[in-house]
Design an enzyme around this catalytic site. Structure first.
Site, PDB file in Angstrom:
ATOM      1  CG  HIS A 207      -0.276   0.354   2.458  1.00 52.23           C
ATOM      2  ND1 HIS A 207       0.383  -0.541   3.206  1.00 52.23           N
ATOM      3  CD2 HIS A 207       0.066   1.654   3.031  1.00 52.23           C
ATOM      4  CE1 HIS A 207       0.814   0.108   4.286  1.00 52.23           C
ATOM      5  NE2 HIS A 207       0.758   1.315   4.299  1.00 52.23           N
TER       6      HIS A 207
HETATM    7  C1  UD1 Z   1      -1.803   5.871   5.577  1.00 57.22           C
HETATM    8  C2  UD1 Z   1      -0.502   6.399   6.396  1.00 57.22           C
HETATM    9  C3  UD1 Z   1       0.590   5.203   6.243  1.00 57.22           C
HETATM   10  C4  UD1 Z   1      -0.059   4.036   7.047  1.00 57.22           C
HETATM   11  C5  UD1 Z   1      -1.162   3.619   6.154  1.00 57.22           C
HETATM   12  C6  UD1 Z   1      -1.867   2.651   6.835  1.00 57.22           C
HETATM   13  C7  UD1 Z   1      -0.035   8.758   5.999  1.00 57.22           C
HETATM   14  C8  UD1 Z   1       0.794   9.874   5.042  1.00 57.22           C
HETATM   15  N1  UD1 Z   1      -0.128   7.406   5.389  1.00 57.22           N
HETATM   16  O1  UD1 Z   1      -1.492   5.806   4.347  1.00 57.22           O
HETATM   17  O2  UD1 Z   1       1.541   5.672   7.089  1.00 57.22           O
HETATM   18  O3  UD1 Z   1       0.807   2.909   6.552  1.00 57.22           O
HETATM   19  O4  UD1 Z   1      -2.370   4.712   6.261  1.00 57.22           O
HETATM   20  O5  UD1 Z   1      -3.140   2.143   6.034  1.00 57.22           O
HETATM   21  O6  UD1 Z   1      -0.795   9.252   6.555  1.00 57.22           O
HETATM   22  N2  UD1 Z   1      -8.943   5.227   1.162  1.00 57.22           N
HETATM   23  C9  UD1 Z   1     -10.053   4.809   1.222  1.00 57.22           C
HETATM   24  N3  UD1 Z   1     -10.799   4.554   2.257  1.00 57.22           N
HETATM   25  C10 UD1 Z   1     -10.080   4.872   3.570  1.00 57.22           C
HETATM   26  C11 UD1 Z   1      -8.928   5.498   3.447  1.00 57.22           C
HETATM   27  C12 UD1 Z   1      -8.146   5.792   2.320  1.00 57.22           C
HETATM   28  O7  UD1 Z   1     -10.596   4.314   0.001  1.00 57.22           O
HETATM   29  O8  UD1 Z   1     -10.965   4.538   4.551  1.00 57.22           O
HETATM   30  C13 UD1 Z   1      -8.044   5.347  -0.174  1.00 57.22           C
HETATM   31  C14 UD1 Z   1      -8.310   6.815  -0.953  1.00 57.22           C
HETATM   32  O9  UD1 Z   1      -8.102   6.610  -2.057  1.00 57.22           O
HETATM   33  C15 UD1 Z   1      -7.150   7.750  -0.404  1.00 57.22           C
HETATM   34  C16 UD1 Z   1      -6.135   6.422  -0.281  1.00 57.22           C
HETATM   35  O10 UD1 Z   1      -6.565   5.318   0.170  1.00 57.22           O
HETATM   36  O11 UD1 Z   1      -6.680   8.813  -1.013  1.00 57.22           O
HETATM   37  C17 UD1 Z   1      -4.858   6.842   0.570  1.00 57.22           C
HETATM   38  O12 UD1 Z   1      -5.500   7.255   1.958  1.00 57.22           O
HETATM   39  P1  UD1 Z   1      -4.505   8.106   2.868  1.00 57.22           P
HETATM   40  O13 UD1 Z   1      -5.255   8.055   4.452  1.00 57.22           O
HETATM   41  O14 UD1 Z   1      -4.068   9.288   2.473  1.00 57.22           O
HETATM   42  O15 UD1 Z   1      -3.209   7.218   3.197  1.00 57.22           O
HETATM   43  P2  UD1 Z   1      -2.745   5.651   3.332  1.00 57.22           P
HETATM   44  O16 UD1 Z   1      -2.280   5.022   2.023  1.00 57.22           O
HETATM   45  O17 UD1 Z   1      -4.075   4.905   4.013  1.00 57.22           O
END
Ligand code: UD1
Length: 367
Positions: A207
């Site tokens: 991820h």
């Molecule tokens: C975040 C953390 C990372 C951690 C990870 C665990 C940061 C910079 N990164 O990354 O350190 O290892 O969480 O999972 O804070 N999305 C969904 N549903 C959700 C949440 C996210 O669909 O409930 C999708 C969206 O497209 C979003 C993408 O995942 O844009 C990324 O989510 P984001 O919260 O930016 O960071 P993670 O990749 O989850």
């Protein structure tokens, strides 16, 4: 003592579980603020229900966005919450955008901040998590280091006087759930279709932005996993599914079988049922170690250097550089015979964290 815990993303909920349980055994007031960084049920709700965490007292509901947007929204929404709660400590966890935003809101209001899992470093300045952890450590008043290595990093950066070795709270939760799984208290997890839980399989997750967001890199990693000679159960984070779709990349191919993210007990059970783990997650590298399964990490560096000891974890920056035969040998290598150490502590870190906070609650903020 009143403590506000700020959480928002999946790995923070895992760390919150033993902390909330430790607070529940005291008279202290523990307020949980969920930023809403993760909002899908399988990235958030299942951890509250599965790990017995009380519902958040405050939910900011910020959702996804660019780093600046997400961090800024949390910061803005956090200000009035912390002003109202006026706690003795704001406790922030790990290295996400929620960690940084919670820290900035608190220090600007002269509230004391304790950083759980302080001192981890990848030394990769392109990772958003590296920005978050370095900035948080330098702003916080109390740095709770999970390992001796983390404590050394903090000392090198001039932060020794604010740092304490607390041990790693993930050991507390991982070993507790392992014992419950082994005692048959949790049903066996549903693995993706095509993966027989009674035959050898590898468990995989992917991820990190550096692996998912570059189309050539992601395609290379998927090809490498798909070419392995054992089934690979890939529990896909929504970021991975979103990027693969945008890039027109089919994930389910060859040995690769795709499933949804699972709750904590199901993850522990899936690791225990596997012959090994392939991942880019920090937490899962450590869980594989604690659960005695060999791990292959698809990154050039790790924050958890201790897992590399004795070949329990191996870094593979790019499987293509190894060539198919060596990649297969690496990802499917058996568990080493080297005994595991206990570099992450004794499984009682959460109690220690509460005691340290209590001891220092009345002290003035260090200059
Ligand atoms: C975040 C953390 C990372 C951690 C990870 C665990 C940061 C910079 N990164 O990354 O350190 O290892 O969480 O999972 O804070 N999305 C969904 N549903 C959700 C949440 C996210 O669909 O409930 C999708 C969206 O497209 C979003 C993408 O995942 O844009 C990324 O989510 P984001 O919260 O930016 O960071 P993670 O990749 O989850």
């Amino acid at each position: 003592m009143k403590v506000v815990s700020v959480v928002g993303a999946r790995p923070q909920l895992v760390k919150l579980a033993p902390i909330a349980a430790a607070f529940a055994r005291t008279d202290h007031q523990h307020v949980i603020v969920h930023t809403g960084q993760h909002y899908d049920a399988d990235l958030s709700d299942v951890f509250f229900s599965g790990l017995g965490i009380p519902d958040p007292d405050v939910h900011l509901g910020v959702g996804s966005g660019s780093h600046g947007t997400q961090t800024g929204r949390i910061l803005e929404a956090m200000d009035p919450v912390l002003a109202r709660e006026n706690p003795d400590w704001v406790l922030v966890y790990g290295d996400t955008n929620s960690t940084l935003a919670g820290t900035v809101s608190a220090v600007k209001q002269h509230l004391k901040v304790a950083h759980l899992e302080a001192g981890l470093r990848s030394f990769n300045r392109r990772m958003p998590e590296e920005h978050n952890r370095v900035l948080t450590d330098h702003a916080a008043d109390l740095l709770l280091a999970p390992t001796g290595e983390a404590l050394r990093h903090l000392a090198t950066e001039g932060l020794a006087s604010r740092s304490v070795l607390s041990g790693d709270v993930m050991v507390d939760v991982c070993l507790r759930i392992r014992d419950a799984v082994l005692a048959g208290q949790h049903p066996r997890p549903a693995l993706p279709d095509g993966v027989d839980p009674d035959a050898p399989y590898l468990l995989a997750t992917l991820h990190r932005a550096e692996n998912t967001d570059d189309p050539a890199r992601l395609a290379g990693l998927v090809e490498a996993l798909a070419g392995l000679p054992v089934p690979v159960a890939l529990l896909a984070h929504p970021r991975l599914l979103a990027r693969a779709e945008e890039q027109g990349l089919k994930l389910a191919q060859g040995a690769l079988h795709i499933g949804r993210p699972v709750g904590y007990a199901a993850m522990v059970s899936a690791v225990l049922g596997s012959v090994g783990v392939v991942t880019d997650s920090g937490g899962l590298q450590k869980e594989a170690y604690l659960l005695e399964r060999p791990c292959t990490t698809l990154r050039s560096e790790t924050e958890w250097l201790e897992t590399l000891e004795g070949d329990w974890n191996r870094l593979v920056p790019d499987p293509a550089l190894l060539g198919p035969a060596e990649w297969t040998r690496t990802a499917t290598r058996p568990a080493p015979e080297t005994p595991l150490g206990t570099p992450f502590g004794d499984g009682r870190a959460a109690e220690r964290v509460v005691a340290i906070l209590e001891e220092r609650a009345s002290l003035e903020t260090p200059a």
